[in-house]
Design a protein around this motif. Structure first.
Motif, PDB file in Angstrom:
ATOM      1  N   MET A   1       0.845  -1.185   0.000  1.00  0.00           N
ATOM      2  CA  MET A   1       0.000   0.000   0.000  1.00  0.00           C
ATOM      3  C   MET A   1       0.887   1.243   0.000  1.00  0.00           C
ATOM      4  O   MET A   1       1.749   1.413   0.842  1.00  0.00           O
ATOM      5  N   THR A   2       0.712   2.115  -0.992  1.00  0.00           N
ATOM      6  CA  THR A   2       1.523   3.328  -1.099  1.00  0.00           C
ATOM      7  C   THR A   2       0.740   4.575  -0.753  1.00  0.00           C
ATOM      8  O   THR A   2       1.311   5.639  -0.566  1.00  0.00           O
ATOM      9  N   ALA A   3      -0.574   4.492  -0.689  1.00  0.00           N
ATOM     10  CA  ALA A   3      -1.406   5.630  -0.334  1.00  0.00           C
ATOM     11  C   ALA A   3      -2.496   5.147   0.607  1.00  0.00           C
ATOM     12  O   ALA A   3      -2.814   3.956   0.672  1.00  0.00           O
ATOM     13  N   VAL A   4      -3.084   6.079   1.321  1.00  0.00           N
ATOM     14  CA  VAL A   4      -4.093   5.738   2.314  1.00  0.00           C
ATOM     15  C   VAL A   4      -5.376   6.471   1.970  1.00  0.00           C
ATOM     16  O   VAL A   4      -5.389   7.698   1.824  1.00  0.00           O
ATOM     17  N   THR A   5      -6.472   5.716   1.813  1.00  0.00           N
ATOM     18  CA  THR A   5      -7.767   6.339   1.539  1.00  0.00           C
ATOM     19  C   THR A   5      -8.325   6.955   2.821  1.00  0.00           C
ATOM     20  O   THR A   5      -7.838   6.704   3.925  1.00  0.00           O
ATOM     21  N   ASP A   6      -9.399   7.744   2.652  1.00  0.00           N
ATOM     22  CA  ASP A   6     -10.017   8.382   3.820  1.00  0.00           C
ATOM     23  C   ASP A   6     -10.486   7.349   4.835  1.00  0.00           C
ATOM     24  O   ASP A   6     -10.273   7.499   6.041  1.00  0.00           O
ATOM     25  N   GLN A   8      -9.492   4.197   5.171  1.00  0.00           N
ATOM     26  CA  GLN A   8      -8.344   3.514   5.765  1.00  0.00           C
ATOM     27  C   GLN A   8      -7.649   4.404   6.801  1.00  0.00           C
ATOM     28  O   GLN A   8      -7.233   3.926   7.864  1.00  0.00           O
ATOM     29  N   ALA A   9      -7.548   5.688   6.482  1.00  0.00           N
ATOM     30  CA  ALA A   9      -6.885   6.619   7.400  1.00  0.00           C
ATOM     31  C   ALA A   9      -7.601   6.654   8.747  1.00  0.00           C
ATOM     32  O   ALA A   9      -6.966   6.646   9.808  1.00  0.00           O
ATOM     33  N   GLN A  10      -8.934   6.697   8.708  1.00  0.00           N
ATOM     34  CA  GLN A  10      -9.686   6.752   9.963  1.00  0.00           C
ATOM     35  C   GLN A  10      -9.518   5.469  10.757  1.00  0.00           C
ATOM     36  O   GLN A  10      -9.329   5.495  11.982  1.00  0.00           O
ATOM     37  N   ILE A  11      -9.592   4.337  10.076  1.00  0.00           N
ATOM     38  CA  ILE A  11      -9.445   3.051  10.765  1.00  0.00           C
ATOM     39  C   ILE A  11      -8.027   2.920  11.340  1.00  0.00           C
ATOM     40  O   ILE A  11      -7.839   2.521  12.494  1.00  0.00           O
ATOM     41  N   PHE A 203      -3.023  -4.696   7.799  1.00  0.00           N
ATOM     42  CA  PHE A 203      -3.376  -3.790   6.706  1.00  0.00           C
ATOM     43  C   PHE A 203      -2.435  -3.900   5.510  1.00  0.00           C
ATOM     44  O   PHE A 203      -2.523  -3.101   4.578  1.00  0.00           O
ATOM     45  N   GLY A 204      -1.537  -4.871   5.541  1.00  0.00           N
ATOM     46  CA  GLY A 204      -0.648  -5.093   4.402  1.00  0.00           C
ATOM     47  C   GLY A 204       0.317  -3.946   4.159  1.00  0.00           C
ATOM     48  O   GLY A 204       0.654  -3.650   3.006  1.00  0.00           O
ATOM     49  N   LEU A 205       0.766  -3.292   5.231  1.00  0.00           N
ATOM     50  CA  LEU A 205       1.696  -2.165   5.099  1.00  0.00           C
ATOM     51  C   LEU A 205       3.117  -2.626   5.354  1.00  0.00           C
ATOM     52  O   LEU A 205       3.398  -3.348   6.316  1.00  0.00           O
ATOM     53  N   THR A 214      -0.046  10.921   6.077  1.00  0.00           N
ATOM     54  CA  THR A 214      -1.466  11.285   6.090  1.00  0.00           C
ATOM     55  C   THR A 214      -1.844  11.942   7.413  1.00  0.00           C
ATOM     56  O   THR A 214      -2.514  12.991   7.441  1.00  0.00           O
ATOM     57  N   ILE A 215      -1.433  11.340   8.534  1.00  0.00           N
ATOM     58  CA  ILE A 215      -1.769  11.886   9.859  1.00  0.00           C
ATOM     59  C   ILE A 215      -1.207  13.292  10.014  1.00  0.00           C
ATOM     60  O   ILE A 215      -1.910  14.227  10.447  1.00  0.00           O
ATOM     61  N   LEU A 216       0.051  13.481   9.659  1.00  0.00           N
ATOM     62  CA  LEU A 216       0.695  14.772   9.878  1.00  0.00           C
ATOM     63  C   LEU A 216       0.129  15.842   8.947  1.00  0.00           C
ATOM     64  O   LEU A 216      -0.075  16.997   9.363  1.00  0.00           O
ATOM     65  N   ALA A 217      -0.141  15.489   7.709  1.00  0.00           N
ATOM     66  CA  ALA A 217      -0.685  16.473   6.767  1.00  0.00           C
ATOM     67  C   ALA A 217      -2.073  16.932   7.209  1.00  0.00           C
ATOM     68  O   ALA A 217      -2.386  18.134   7.174  1.00  0.00           O
ATOM     69  N   ARG A 218      -2.898  16.001   7.635  1.00  0.00           N
ATOM     70  CA  ARG A 218      -4.252  16.369   8.055  1.00  0.00           C
ATOM     71  C   ARG A 218      -4.244  17.138   9.376  1.00  0.00           C
ATOM     72  O   ARG A 218      -5.043  18.054   9.577  1.00  0.00           O
TER      73      ARG A 218
END
Length: 561
Positions: A1-6, A8-11, A203-205, A214-218
């Motif tokens: 996984m190279t990107a995180v969807t909305d 996935q990010a919440q979970i 999560f296959g990361l 994602t966490i830091l940007a948001r």
């Protein structure tokens, strides 16, 4: 996984919070010191491979968490990630590389996956004793305050640094607790690492980087949006506190510019001669907390959101102590800072800021046994009638068994704009009061009184929180020593919007001796020590409280005499 969807990010975010909370709970369950397992004086968090804090445990204090968020960078400067291997565990209690004084030990553990370091876990706890003069404000330099361990390896490739542990044991009054707490810090980081590995597998990361970015940007975007709601302006607020030998002024200038809140402590008092000085990292930690309780309170507390609060203080100021300044009681001033920052924010958000509260913890250190200068105090006649559990003192020269305990207690919070202040509640530290039963079970100490202090909350439309009265004695009527780091005995918490001040604190012995807020004294055999903690300031015109009560009575059909 190279990107995180909305989704996935919440979970993933909730899973990461569960990871660090289990890390903290492991620390609490395995800790030896009551300051950790009973009061919760700790922090725990996960960091990315660049040393940026991503998430913190819900359990923990702002001084630990926010200072630790910066301290991991110091660990990586001393030991770059590519020089570490599986099984390595780092440790320090350096006040300037850790969380502000020698009693706080921070342990950092790298996490490896497929042979590559992908993250770090860090945790901090307050250990009751680190040798030297003991926890208190008496020191004239950090060299007198106890054992200082520079950033070093506690474990190397899974093997304990026996020499380091032997040095710790040889320098502290309670070696079992100190050693046990260091093991518990390493254990909780290991728990975090194991739970993180399970999360990544689920999560296959391959690593934490997509989640971290994602966490830091948001978090950054959310914090900038909150700051954008504030007027671009500059305000100033001051507070005078008791200090050690003389009053100290805390002067805060808050400005909002460039999507950032700037805190400047220029104008605050110069360095104090005794150990109430504050390293900048601790000043930054509680300054940021003062902002975050109102601005972006719902935004995760991590590297990105903390970076939007920039705190400075001039060198030589009591809030930017340089080596080798004494800093043992840095919390006595540092925990006052949020109320000063809130005083600035009250000029921007006048209907949201509470009155001042007690601020710093009232956490006496009680010590007994040989080596405490107690021999000459033994044999005095009790000043209270002996009861079934009280004996009549002991012969001169018999100080009894050794012990050291550090119970945590506090005064009242300031009244809020829409309700009374909380009684006997630790703000801003957030630690729990130590249960009486705990230190009566772990030391020869009896608490003869623990009760609310009526009338201590400041008057107002909403009353300030009450302080408390606590009376301590030796279970065998032997002498004991008490080290005090109390403030607001002279300068009480101030009310807001017309509210009255809270009651100042007080410390005294049952033989009539009045004690200062700072220092160390011997409590003679048969004598007790009492502390009365400050009440919080009131909010609003006291006359409106009576009017509110009359309106409620009329609404409920209650007729007075």
């Amino acid at each position: 996984m190279t990107a995180v969807t909305d989704l996935q990010a919440q979970i993933l975010w909730h899973r990461l919070i569960a990871v660090v909370e289990e890390q903290a709970q492991t620390l609490i369950r395995t800790a030896f010191s009551t300051t950790v397992r009973e009061a919760g004086d700790l922090s725990a968090g996960v960091f990315d491979d660049r040393g940026r804090m991503l998430a913190q445990a819900v359990t923990g204090t702002p001084g630990h968490v926010n200072a630790m968020a910066a301290s991991v960078g110091a660990f990586l400067r001393a030991y770059p990630l590519d020089t570490l291997g599986p099984g390595d565990v780092l440790v320090t209690n350096d006040p300037w590389d850790g969380t502000g004084h020698l009693n706080d030990f921070t342990v950092v553990t790298p996490v490896f996956r497929a042979g590559r370091a992908i993250a770090l876990f860090a945790a901090t706890t307050h250990i009751a004793d680190v040798g030297g003069l003991g926890f208190g404000p008496q020191g004239r330099s950090v060299y007198e305050e106890g054992l200082l361990i520079p950033i070093a390896k506690l474990f190397e490739r899974g093997r304990l640094n026996d020499t380091l542990m032997a040095i710790v044991r040889a320098n502290v009054r309670d070696p079992v607790a100190a050693e046990g707490d260091l093991y518990s810090l390493a254990a909780c980081n290991r728990t975090g690492a194991e739970r993180l590995a399970a999360m990544l597998d689920d999560f296959g990361l391959a690593d934490l980087n997509p989640v971290a970015e994602t966490i830091l940007a948001r978090s950054d975007a959310a914090m900038r949006a909150e700051i954008a709601k504030l007027p671009q302006t500059r305000v100033r607020h001051t507070m005078r506190i008791d200090g050690h030998d003389a009053p100290l002024d805390l002067v805060c200038t808050l400005s909002v510019a460039d999507e950032t809140v700037h805190i400047d402590w220029t104008g605050s008092s110069p360095l104090a001669p005794r150990g109430v000085n504050v390293p900048l990292t601790y000043t930054q930690a509680y300054s940021a907390f003062g902002v975050r309780v109102l601005i972006g309170a719902e935004v995760p507390n991590n590297h990105a959101s903390l970076a939007r609060v920039v705190t400075t203080a001039p060198e030589g100021c009591v809030l930017n102590a340089q080596r080798p300044a004494p800093v043992s009681a840095r919390h006595a001033i540092g925990q006052m800072l949020p109320d000063v920052v809130l005083g600035c924010l009250a000029q921007l958000l006048p209907d949201r800021v509470p009155a001042e509260g007690a601020g710093c913890l009232w956490n006496p250190v009680l010590l007994g046994g040989p080596g405490q200068g107690l021999e000459v105090a033994a044999g005095a006649a009790p000043t209270r009638p002996p009861g079934p559990a009280r004996r009549a003192g002991h012969p001169t020269g018999d100080p009894g068994p050794a012990f050291v305990i550090n119970p945590f207690h506090t005064g009242g919070m300031g009244a809020r704009p829409d309700r009374d202040g909380l009684d006997c509640t630790a703000f801003p530290s957030g630690v729990r009061s130590t249960p009486v039963e705990i230190y009566e079970a772990t030391a020869p100490v009896i608490v003869w009184r623990k009760e609310f202090r009526p009338g201590s909350g400041g008057a107002g439309r909403f009353r300030g929180g009450m302080g408390q009265v606590m009376e301590f004695g030796h279970a065998d009527d032997r002498p004991f020593a008490v080290s005090r780091m109390f403030d607001r005995l002279v300068h009480p918490p101030r009310g807001r919007a017309g509210g009255g001040d809270g009651a100042p604190g007080r410390a005294y012995l049952s033989d009539g001796t009045e004690l200062s807020g700072m220092g160390r004294d011997v409590v003679p055999a048969g004598v007790t020590f009492t502390m009365e903690t400050p009440g919080g300031g009131g909010y609003g015109d006291p006359a409106e409280r009576a009017a509110d009560a009359a309106a409620r009575d009329a609404r409920d059909g209650i007729v007075g005499d």
